[in-house]
Design a protein around this motif. Structure first.
Motif, PDB file in Angstrom:
ATOM      1  N   ASP A  92       0.787  -1.228   0.000  1.00  0.00           N
ATOM      2  CA  ASP A  92       0.000   0.000   0.000  1.00  0.00           C
ATOM      3  C   ASP A  92       0.822   1.281   0.000  1.00  0.00           C
ATOM      4  OD1 ASP A  92       0.944   0.074   2.587  1.00  0.00           O
ATOM      5  OD2 ASP A  92      -1.019  -0.024   3.550  1.00  0.00           O
ATOM      6  N   ASP A  93       2.143   1.170  -0.063  1.00  0.00           N
ATOM      7  CA  ASP A  93       2.980   2.368  -0.167  1.00  0.00           C
ATOM      8  C   ASP A  93       3.652   2.430  -1.532  1.00  0.00           C
ATOM      9  OD1 ASP A  93       4.583   0.207   0.321  1.00  0.00           O
ATOM     10  OD2 ASP A  93       5.858   1.178   1.799  1.00  0.00           O
ATOM     11  N   ALA A  94       2.904   2.007  -2.550  1.00  0.00           N
ATOM     12  CA  ALA A  94       3.422   1.995  -3.918  1.00  0.00           C
ATOM     13  C   ALA A  94       2.958   3.227  -4.687  1.00  0.00           C
ATOM     14  CB  ALA A  94       2.951   0.740  -4.646  1.00  0.00           C
ATOM     15  N   ASP A  95       3.846   3.769  -5.501  1.00  0.00           N
ATOM     16  CA  ASP A  95       3.488   4.777  -6.491  1.00  0.00           C
ATOM     17  C   ASP A  95       3.473   4.080  -7.852  1.00  0.00           C
ATOM     18  OD1 ASP A  95       3.000   7.064  -5.036  1.00  0.00           O
ATOM     19  OD2 ASP A  95       5.062   7.812  -5.169  1.00  0.00           O
ATOM     20  N   LEU A  96       2.443   4.323  -8.629  1.00  0.00           N
ATOM     21  CA  LEU A  96       2.255   3.643  -9.913  1.00  0.00           C
ATOM     22  C   LEU A  96       2.515   4.618 -11.056  1.00  0.00           C
ATOM     23  CD1 LEU A  96      -1.099   1.827  -9.010  1.00  0.00           C
ATOM     24  CD2 LEU A  96       1.255   1.078  -8.551  1.00  0.00           C
ATOM     25  N   SER A  97       3.330   4.181 -12.011  1.00  0.00           N
ATOM     26  CA  SER A  97       3.634   5.038 -13.153  1.00  0.00           C
ATOM     27  C   SER A  97       2.511   4.957 -14.183  1.00  0.00           C
ATOM     28  CB  SER A  97       4.961   4.602 -13.791  1.00  0.00           C
ATOM     29  OG  SER A  97       4.754   3.541 -14.705  1.00  0.00           O
ATOM     30  N   PRO A  98       2.460   5.899 -15.134  1.00  0.00           N
ATOM     31  CA  PRO A  98       1.431   5.846 -16.181  1.00  0.00           C
ATOM     32  C   PRO A  98       1.476   4.566 -17.008  1.00  0.00           C
ATOM     33  CG  PRO A  98       2.452   8.014 -16.124  1.00  0.00           C
ATOM     34  CD  PRO A  98       3.264   7.139 -15.201  1.00  0.00           C
ATOM     35  N   ASP A  99       2.633   3.882 -17.010  1.00  0.00           N
ATOM     36  CA  ASP A  99       2.748   2.636 -17.777  1.00  0.00           C
ATOM     37  C   ASP A  99       2.159   1.438 -17.042  1.00  0.00           C
ATOM     38  OD1 ASP A  99       4.049   3.626 -20.056  1.00  0.00           O
ATOM     39  OD2 ASP A  99       5.999   3.571 -19.056  1.00  0.00           O
ATOM     40  N   PHE A 100       1.821   1.590 -15.769  1.00  0.00           N
ATOM     41  CA  PHE A 100       1.333   0.460 -14.983  1.00  0.00           C
ATOM     42  C   PHE A 100       0.141  -0.244 -15.631  1.00  0.00           C
ATOM     43  CE2 PHE A 100      -1.521  -1.208 -11.670  1.00  0.00           C
ATOM     44  CZ  PHE A 100      -0.708  -2.155 -11.075  1.00  0.00           C
ATOM     45  N   PRO A 101      -0.954   0.470 -15.983  1.00  0.00           N
ATOM     46  CA  PRO A 101      -2.091  -0.243 -16.584  1.00  0.00           C
ATOM     47  C   PRO A 101      -1.767  -0.833 -17.949  1.00  0.00           C
ATOM     48  CG  PRO A 101      -2.456   2.122 -16.638  1.00  0.00           C
ATOM     49  CD  PRO A 101      -1.234   1.895 -15.793  1.00  0.00           C
ATOM     50  N   ARG A 102      -0.864  -0.190 -18.696  1.00  0.00           N
ATOM     51  CA  ARG A 102      -0.494  -0.695 -20.015  1.00  0.00           C
ATOM     52  C   ARG A 102       0.255  -2.020 -19.893  1.00  0.00           C
ATOM     53  NH1 ARG A 102       3.321   3.015 -22.349  1.00  0.00           N
ATOM     54  NH2 ARG A 102       2.907   2.066 -24.384  1.00  0.00           N
ATOM     55  N   GLU A 193      12.091  -3.800 -18.007  1.00  0.00           N
ATOM     56  CA  GLU A 193      13.200  -2.952 -18.440  1.00  0.00           C
ATOM     57  C   GLU A 193      13.310  -1.698 -17.582  1.00  0.00           C
ATOM     58  OE1 GLU A 193      15.134  -2.113 -22.780  1.00  0.00           O
ATOM     59  OE2 GLU A 193      12.961  -2.305 -22.597  1.00  0.00           O
ATOM     60  N   ARG A 194      12.184  -1.175 -17.163  1.00  0.00           N
ATOM     61  CA  ARG A 194      12.150  -0.053 -16.219  1.00  0.00           C
ATOM     62  C   ARG A 194      10.965  -0.264 -15.283  1.00  0.00           C
ATOM     63  NH1 ARG A 194      10.187   2.032 -21.020  1.00  0.00           N
ATOM     64  NH2 ARG A 194       8.076   2.903 -20.900  1.00  0.00           N
ATOM     65  N   PRO A 195      11.022   0.272 -14.085  1.00  0.00           N
ATOM     66  CA  PRO A 195       9.956   0.004 -13.116  1.00  0.00           C
ATOM     67  C   PRO A 195       8.669   0.744 -13.451  1.00  0.00           C
ATOM     68  CG  PRO A 195      11.517   1.577 -12.215  1.00  0.00           C
ATOM     69  CD  PRO A 195      12.094   1.107 -13.516  1.00  0.00           C
ATOM     70  N   VAL A 196       7.542   0.125 -13.150  1.00  0.00           N
ATOM     71  CA  VAL A 196       6.247   0.801 -13.235  1.00  0.00           C
ATOM     72  C   VAL A 196       5.644   0.948 -11.843  1.00  0.00           C
ATOM     73  CG1 VAL A 196       5.797   0.067 -15.592  1.00  0.00           C
ATOM     74  CG2 VAL A 196       5.010  -1.362 -13.707  1.00  0.00           C
ATOM     75  N   VAL A 197       6.369   0.465 -10.833  1.00  0.00           N
ATOM     76  CA  VAL A 197       5.987   0.625  -9.433  1.00  0.00           C
ATOM     77  C   VAL A 197       7.223   1.112  -8.674  1.00  0.00           C
ATOM     78  CG1 VAL A 197       5.248  -0.539  -7.321  1.00  0.00           C
ATOM     79  CG2 VAL A 197       4.233  -1.192  -9.510  1.00  0.00           C
ATOM     80  N   THR A 198       7.066   2.171  -7.885  1.00  0.00           N
ATOM     81  CA  THR A 198       8.148   2.669  -7.042  1.00  0.00           C
ATOM     82  C   THR A 198       7.628   2.828  -5.621  1.00  0.00           C
ATOM     83  OG1 THR A 198       7.612   4.950  -7.664  1.00  0.00           O
ATOM     84  CG2 THR A 198       9.370   3.853  -8.901  1.00  0.00           C
ATOM     85  N   HIS A 199       8.559   2.961  -4.693  1.00  0.00           N
ATOM     86  CA  HIS A 199       8.184   3.090  -3.293  1.00  0.00           C
ATOM     87  C   HIS A 199       7.821   4.529  -2.967  1.00  0.00           C
ATOM     88  CE1 HIS A 199       9.163   3.511   1.115  1.00  0.00           C
ATOM     89  NE2 HIS A 199       8.269   2.556   1.111  1.00  0.00           N
ATOM     90  N   ALA A 200       6.624   4.718  -2.375  1.00  0.00           N
ATOM     91  CA  ALA A 200       6.166   6.054  -1.983  1.00  0.00           C
ATOM     92  C   ALA A 200       6.616   6.325  -0.561  1.00  0.00           C
ATOM     93  CB  ALA A 200       4.643   6.139  -2.091  1.00  0.00           C
ATOM     94  N   ASP A 201       7.666   7.103  -0.402  1.00  0.00           N
ATOM     95  CA  ASP A 201       8.225   7.366   0.924  1.00  0.00           C
ATOM     96  C   ASP A 201       7.622   8.656   1.469  1.00  0.00           C
ATOM     97  OD1 ASP A 201       9.724   7.250   3.185  1.00  0.00           O
ATOM     98  OD2 ASP A 201      11.574   7.926   2.243  1.00  0.00           O
ATOM     99  N   ARG A 202       6.371   8.557   1.933  1.00  0.00           N
ATOM    100  CA  ARG A 202       5.691   9.738   2.454  1.00  0.00           C
ATOM    101  C   ARG A 202       4.835   9.357   3.663  1.00  0.00           C
ATOM    102  NH1 ARG A 202       2.547   8.533  -2.073  1.00  0.00           N
ATOM    103  NH2 ARG A 202       3.670  10.001  -3.381  1.00  0.00           N
ATOM    104  N   GLY A 203       4.554  10.337   4.497  1.00  0.00           N
ATOM    105  CA  GLY A 203       3.642  10.126   5.604  1.00  0.00           C
ATOM    106  C   GLY A 203       4.212   9.198   6.667  1.00  0.00           C
ATOM    107  N   ARG A 204       3.331   8.729   7.518  1.00  0.00           N
ATOM    108  CA  ARG A 204       3.722   7.861   8.623  1.00  0.00           C
ATOM    109  C   ARG A 204       4.205   6.512   8.112  1.00  0.00           C
ATOM    110  NH1 ARG A 204      -0.347   5.532  13.308  1.00  0.00           N
ATOM    111  NH2 ARG A 204       1.232   4.444  14.520  1.00  0.00           N
ATOM    112  N   SER A 205       5.302   6.050   8.665  1.00  0.00           N
ATOM    113  CA  SER A 205       5.831   4.745   8.284  1.00  0.00           C
ATOM    114  C   SER A 205       5.486   3.722   9.350  1.00  0.00           C
ATOM    115  CB  SER A 205       7.354   4.804   8.102  1.00  0.00           C
ATOM    116  OG  SER A 205       7.870   3.513   7.884  1.00  0.00           O
ATOM    117  N   PHE A 206       4.645   2.776   8.996  1.00  0.00           N
ATOM    118  CA  PHE A 206       4.295   1.719   9.944  1.00  0.00           C
ATOM    119  C   PHE A 206       5.448   0.738  10.098  1.00  0.00           C
ATOM    120  CE2 PHE A 206       0.289   3.404   8.453  1.00  0.00           C
ATOM    121  CZ  PHE A 206      -0.405   3.577   9.638  1.00  0.00           C
TER     122      PHE A 206
END
Length: 256
Positions: A92-102, A193-206
């Protein structure tokens, strides 16, 4: 493609973050409740293979690592039992790139044969990428290694989930390392070849709630960790892993 999001019951903002991203792509998802590392039962802790763990490191798994492991196992069990050929699993701390759904759509259409495809990469120094199937005009799937890449986002086949769960009925490594040990578990693992998911390092870290258990300066050690026997076993394990990993990678290179 079915999408599962692993989320702690008390991590409301993280759940909303994933809802906003996936809704913007027009994608539905199902929530898998994560196992809270603060509330582990004795049965949860009993799943750790401490004998094998001591051959790897002097440090027991932290409560967070156990909770994370059990959370992914819950999601993988769901994927294995669903009867659906492929499932995307996200933390649940993932950032999704525009290529994710593609990428997900391309996998649905092309239906490649695999166990796990990791959507996140760390791009370690010296990391090798062997191009394989072209998913999009500007995106290839291939082999990444020999390095582990984390478990923040991946696609797993039903057969791959079943294979991994059968292999890892008990565990000694953190879940991402256990999955990426292709030379030991026999999984067919791919990357992008390149990531479509990156780690969202924001807010409270559980994760930080038990992070102190994972810092070597303060982390608890096995009482007998410094005995010559266990130091020798750890050295032997590292040597065997190095040889087996390289051999398995060379086999992948030969196969192309």
């Amino acid at each position: 493609m079915r999408i599962l999001v692993i989320n702690l019951a008390r991590a409301d903002e993280r759940r909303r973050h994933m809802e906003r991203q996936l809704s913007a792509f027009g994608l539905a998802f199902e929530r898998v409740e994560a196992i809270d590392g603060r509330n582990l039962a004795a049965a949860d802790r009993a799943l750790v293979d401490h004998d094998r763990r001591r051959r790897i490191t002097p440090y027991p798994l932290s409560d967070n690592e156990i909770g994370c492991w059990l959370s992914h196992r819950r999601a993988l069990s769901d994927a294995a039992a669903s009867g659906i050929p492929m499932t995307a699993i996200l933390e649940d701390d993932a950032d999704l790139s525009p290529d994710f759904p593609r990428v997900l759509a391309a996998l649905d259409v092309q239906k490649p044969n695999f166990d796990f495809i990791f959507l996140h990469r760390k791009f370690k120094q010296g990391e090798t990428f062997l191009r394989g199937l072209q998913l999009l005009p500007d995106m290839n799937m291939g082999r990444v290694g020999p390095a582990h890449m984390g478990a923040i986002g991946y696609v797993v086949s039903a057969a791959g989930a079943q294979k991994f769960l059968a292999y890892a009925s008990r565990f000694a490594h953190a879940v991402d390392k256990e999955i990426h040990r292709y030379w030991a578990n026999g999984l067919d693992i791919r990357g992008l070849e390149r990531p479509v998911v990156t780690h969202a390092d924001r807010g409270r870290s559980f994760i930080e709630e038990t992070r102190g258990q994972e810092r070597p300066a303060v982390r608890a050690r096995y009482p007998d960790a410094d005995l010559i026997y266990w130091r020798f076993q750890r050295g032997l394990t590292r040597f065997r892993d190095s040889v087996d990993k390289r051999r398995a990678w060379d086999e992948w290179v030969k196969k192309g």
